[in-house]
Scaffold this motif. Structure first.
Motif, PDB file in Angstrom:
ATOM      1  N   THR A 199       0.633  -1.343  -0.039  1.00 26.60           N
ATOM      2  CA  THR A 199       0.017  -0.010  -0.038  1.00 26.60           C
ATOM      3  C   THR A 199       0.886   1.135   0.012  1.00 26.60           C
ATOM      4  O   THR A 199       0.611   2.192  -0.971  1.00 26.60           O
ATOM      5  N   ARG A 200       1.960   1.156   0.690  1.00 29.38           N
ATOM      6  CA  ARG A 200       2.660   2.352   1.038  1.00 29.38           C
ATOM      7  C   ARG A 200       3.487   2.645  -0.175  1.00 29.38           C
ATOM      8  O   ARG A 200       3.946   3.647  -0.827  1.00 29.38           O
ATOM      9  N   LEU A 201       3.863   1.257  -1.204  1.00 25.85           N
ATOM     10  CA  LEU A 201       4.657   1.450  -2.379  1.00 25.85           C
ATOM     11  C   LEU A 201       3.942   2.037  -3.397  1.00 25.85           C
ATOM     12  O   LEU A 201       4.319   2.838  -4.109  1.00 25.85           O
ATOM     13  N   GLY A 202       2.493   1.540  -3.477  1.00 23.11           N
ATOM     14  CA  GLY A 202       1.608   2.548  -4.313  1.00 23.11           C
ATOM     15  C   GLY A 202       1.368   3.800  -4.241  1.00 23.11           C
ATOM     16  O   GLY A 202       1.698   4.595  -5.255  1.00 23.11           O
ATOM     17  N   GLU A 203       1.353   4.409  -3.068  1.00 26.15           N
ATOM     18  CA  GLU A 203       1.464   5.737  -2.877  1.00 26.15           C
ATOM     19  C   GLU A 203       2.550   6.242  -3.426  1.00 26.15           C
ATOM     20  O   GLU A 203       2.544   7.428  -3.889  1.00 26.15           O
ATOM     21  N   LYS A 204       3.848   6.034  -3.205  1.00 26.88           N
ATOM     22  CA  LYS A 204       4.998   6.436  -3.579  1.00 26.88           C
ATOM     23  C   LYS A 204       5.113   6.326  -4.924  1.00 26.88           C
ATOM     24  O   LYS A 204       5.707   7.620  -5.765  1.00 26.88           O
ATOM     25  N   LEU A 205       4.809   5.333  -5.892  1.00 27.43           N
ATOM     26  CA  LEU A 205       4.551   5.329  -7.120  1.00 27.43           C
ATOM     27  C   LEU A 205       3.793   6.334  -7.793  1.00 27.43           C
ATOM     28  O   LEU A 205       3.883   6.978  -8.809  1.00 27.43           O
ATOM     29  N   ARG A 206       2.691   6.479  -7.025  1.00 25.43           N
ATOM     30  CA  ARG A 206       1.636   7.617  -7.809  1.00 25.43           C
ATOM     31  C   ARG A 206       1.942   8.814  -7.649  1.00 25.43           C
ATOM     32  O   ARG A 206       1.619   9.910  -8.336  1.00 25.43           O
ATOM     33  N   ARG A 207       2.625   9.146  -6.476  1.00 24.43           N
ATOM     34  CA  ARG A 207       3.431  10.426  -6.479  1.00 24.43           C
ATOM     35  C   ARG A 207       4.105  10.915  -7.480  1.00 24.43           C
ATOM     36  O   ARG A 207       4.258  12.074  -7.797  1.00 24.43           O
ATOM     37  N   GLY A 208       4.785  10.077  -8.001  1.00 26.92           N
ATOM     38  CA  GLY A 208       5.756  10.537  -9.142  1.00 26.92           C
ATOM     39  C   GLY A 208       5.145  10.060 -10.635  1.00 26.92           C
ATOM     40  O   GLY A 208       5.861  10.174 -11.582  1.00 26.92           O
ATOM     41  N   GLY A 209       4.110   9.301 -10.633  1.00 24.91           N
ATOM     42  CA  GLY A 209       3.368   9.104 -11.961  1.00 24.91           C
ATOM     43  C   GLY A 209       4.026   8.029 -12.513  1.00 24.91           C
ATOM     44  O   GLY A 209       3.938   7.772 -13.685  1.00 24.91           O
ATOM     45  N   LEU A 210       4.434   7.193 -11.576  1.00 27.25           N
ATOM     46  CA  LEU A 210       5.242   5.937 -12.210  1.00 27.25           C
ATOM     47  C   LEU A 210       4.523   4.742 -11.928  1.00 27.25           C
ATOM     48  O   LEU A 210       3.556   4.579 -11.133  1.00 27.25           O
ATOM     49  N   GLY A 211       4.941   3.637 -12.518  1.00 32.28           N
ATOM     50  CA  GLY A 211       4.412   2.248 -12.560  1.00 32.28           C
ATOM     51  C   GLY A 211       5.370   1.232 -12.682  1.00 32.28           C
ATOM     52  O   GLY A 211       6.621   1.492 -12.919  1.00 32.28           O
ATOM     53  N   THR A 212       5.183   0.000 -11.997  1.00 34.15           N
ATOM     54  CA  THR A 212       5.992  -1.270 -12.062  1.00 34.15           C
ATOM     55  C   THR A 212       5.361  -2.257 -12.779  1.00 34.15           C
ATOM     56  O   THR A 212       4.095  -2.521 -12.466  1.00 34.15           O
ATOM     57  N   ASN A 213       5.819  -3.258 -13.117  1.00 31.01           N
ATOM     58  CA  ASN A 213       5.417  -4.569 -13.734  1.00 31.01           C
ATOM     59  C   ASN A 213       5.745  -5.765 -12.957  1.00 31.01           C
ATOM     60  O   ASN A 213       5.704  -6.925 -13.349  1.00 31.01           O
ATOM     61  N   HIS A 214       6.550  -5.388 -11.856  1.00 34.01           N
ATOM     62  CA  HIS A 214       7.188  -6.696 -10.984  1.00 34.01           C
ATOM     63  C   HIS A 214       7.288  -6.198  -9.532  1.00 34.01           C
ATOM     64  O   HIS A 214       7.741  -4.961  -9.404  1.00 34.01           O
ATOM     65  N   VAL A 215       7.056  -7.105  -8.772  1.00 36.13           N
ATOM     66  CA  VAL A 215       7.206  -6.729  -7.072  1.00 36.13           C
ATOM     67  C   VAL A 215       7.926  -7.637  -6.674  1.00 36.13           C
ATOM     68  O   VAL A 215       7.682  -8.865  -6.646  1.00 36.13           O
ATOM     69  N   SER A 216       8.910  -7.659  -5.935  1.00 39.88           N
ATOM     70  CA  SER A 216       9.736  -8.312  -5.140  1.00 39.88           C
ATOM     71  C   SER A 216       9.302  -8.452  -3.555  1.00 39.88           C
ATOM     72  O   SER A 216       9.350  -7.241  -3.071  1.00 39.88           O
ATOM     73  N   VAL A 217       9.307  -9.415  -3.027  1.00 42.48           N
ATOM     74  CA  VAL A 217       8.954  -9.771  -1.736  1.00 42.48           C
ATOM     75  C   VAL A 217       9.754 -10.649  -0.763  1.00 42.48           C
ATOM     76  O   VAL A 217      10.339 -11.444  -1.529  1.00 42.48           O
ATOM     77  N   PHE A 218      10.167 -10.012   0.280  1.00 43.62           N
ATOM     78  CA  PHE A 218      11.305 -10.880   1.004  1.00 43.62           C
ATOM     79  C   PHE A 218      10.655 -10.541   2.420  1.00 43.62           C
ATOM     80  O   PHE A 218      10.072  -9.813   2.865  1.00 43.62           O
ATOM     81  N   TYR A 219      11.296 -11.696   3.357  1.00 44.03           N
ATOM     82  CA  TYR A 219      11.172 -11.472   4.791  1.00 44.03           C
ATOM     83  C   TYR A 219      12.077 -12.494   5.321  1.00 44.03           C
ATOM     84  O   TYR A 219      12.410 -13.453   4.583  1.00 44.03           O
ATOM     85  N   HIS A 220      12.528 -12.343   6.550  1.00 43.98           N
ATOM     86  CA  HIS A 220      13.447 -13.111   7.246  1.00 43.98           C
ATOM     87  C   HIS A 220      13.479 -13.053   8.536  1.00 43.98           C
ATOM     88  O   HIS A 220      12.970 -12.096   9.294  1.00 43.98           O
TER      89      HIS A 220
END
Length: 282
Positions: free
Chosen positions: A125-146
């Motif tokens: 959700t936070r990632l989407g807010e950052k992308l929209r602020r710059g008018g940017l988009g992405t076609n892939h998302v990397s997820v990690f946890y450890h």
């Protein structure tokens, strides 16, 4: 930078130094040690002193070729700049952002899948807010946890995966769906009696592109016409009522997130939070 240095070190100038006059500027170059030049470090200074360089004027008058051999192209560039030749163009527009990441350490360890899904959904959700602020988009998302290496005696595990979208987007709902797919791919139950206790998770994306210039998908095309006004309304609510006022249900209510980062040592936010303004008592 030269004028700033002179103004700070010569008290008689009263904090003001004007070097617009060429003769005045040349006179100061002869009086200031070469070590004051920004970009001349200790190793470079020793090489220049071996060449007989003492003042900035001495460096300016050197042949650039031996300086390049001794200090690489950086040293040659400094000489040209001291002679008034511009070596790096002025950037009037900031460079477009190439990547974006939202990562957080948890205030308490996560052991179950449902909580982990809520955490990565909040990050998406936070990632989407950052992308929209710059008018940017992405076609892939990397997820990690450890897990944490500081939890001695606990089993260790670190995983990551990349989920590809049919086309570039900054739709929070699409990003959350991709993040949840990443958790589905990588989640495993611990083989023994002791569960994995995860300490951190995040979502990362690279190769960002302007959404309006990105290529549309032939198959699986996202509904941007419906998404855009919905995301704009959500962003406006969060701007008006505060970050996190409106979020997708999968991200969980901020007040009930048991895993959220603690901010016990954070400095007061006087400029953005009215509730944290200092109070004067008579």
């Amino acid at each position: 930078k030269l004028a700033n240095h002179i103004a700070k070190t010569i008290p008689d100038l009263g904090g003001v130094c004007d070097l617009s006059d060429e003769d005045e500027r040349a006179a100061w170059l002869c009086r200031i040690h070469v070590g004051e030049v920004w970009g001349i470090g200790r190793a470079s200074l020793a090489k220049l002193e071996a060449m007989g360089v003492d003042s900035i004027a001495d460096l300016r008058d050197l042949d650039p070729r031996p300086v390049r051999k001794a200090m690489t192209v950086v040293g040659e560039r400094i000489i040209h700049e001291l002679r008034g030749v511009c070596c790096l163009p002025l950037e009037l527009m900031p460079a477009q952002r190439k990547g974006c990441a939202v990562t957080r350490s948890f205030s308490s360890r996560i052991e179950d899948r449902a909580t982990m899904e809520q955490a990565v959904s909040a990050h998406a959700t936070r990632l989407g807010e950052k992308l929209r602020r710059g008018g940017l988009g992405t076609n892939h998302v990397s997820v990690f946890y450890h897990t944490s290496e500081h939890d001695r005696g606990d089993p260790m595990r670190s995983v990551s995966t990349t989920v590809t979208l049919p086309e570039a987007t900054n739709d929070t709902l699409a990003l959350i769906k991709a993040a949840l797919e990443g958790v589905t791919r990588t989640w495993r139950e611990a083989p023994g009696d002791r569960p994995w206790r995860y300490s951190k998770a995040g979502v990362i994306t690279t190769d960002l592109k302007l959404l309006e210039e990105s290529q549309r998908a032939l198959i699986g095309q996202l509904d941007r016409e419906r998404s855009a006004p919905l995301m704009a309304a959500m962003d406006e609510c969060n701007r008006r009522f505060g970050l996190g006022a409106v979020v997708p249900a999968r991200a969980g209510l901020e007040t009930k997130r048991t895993w959220s980062t603690k901010f016990e040592m954070r400095s007061p936010r006087y400029t953005t939070q009215i509730s944290e303004l200092p109070t004067a008592h008579a």
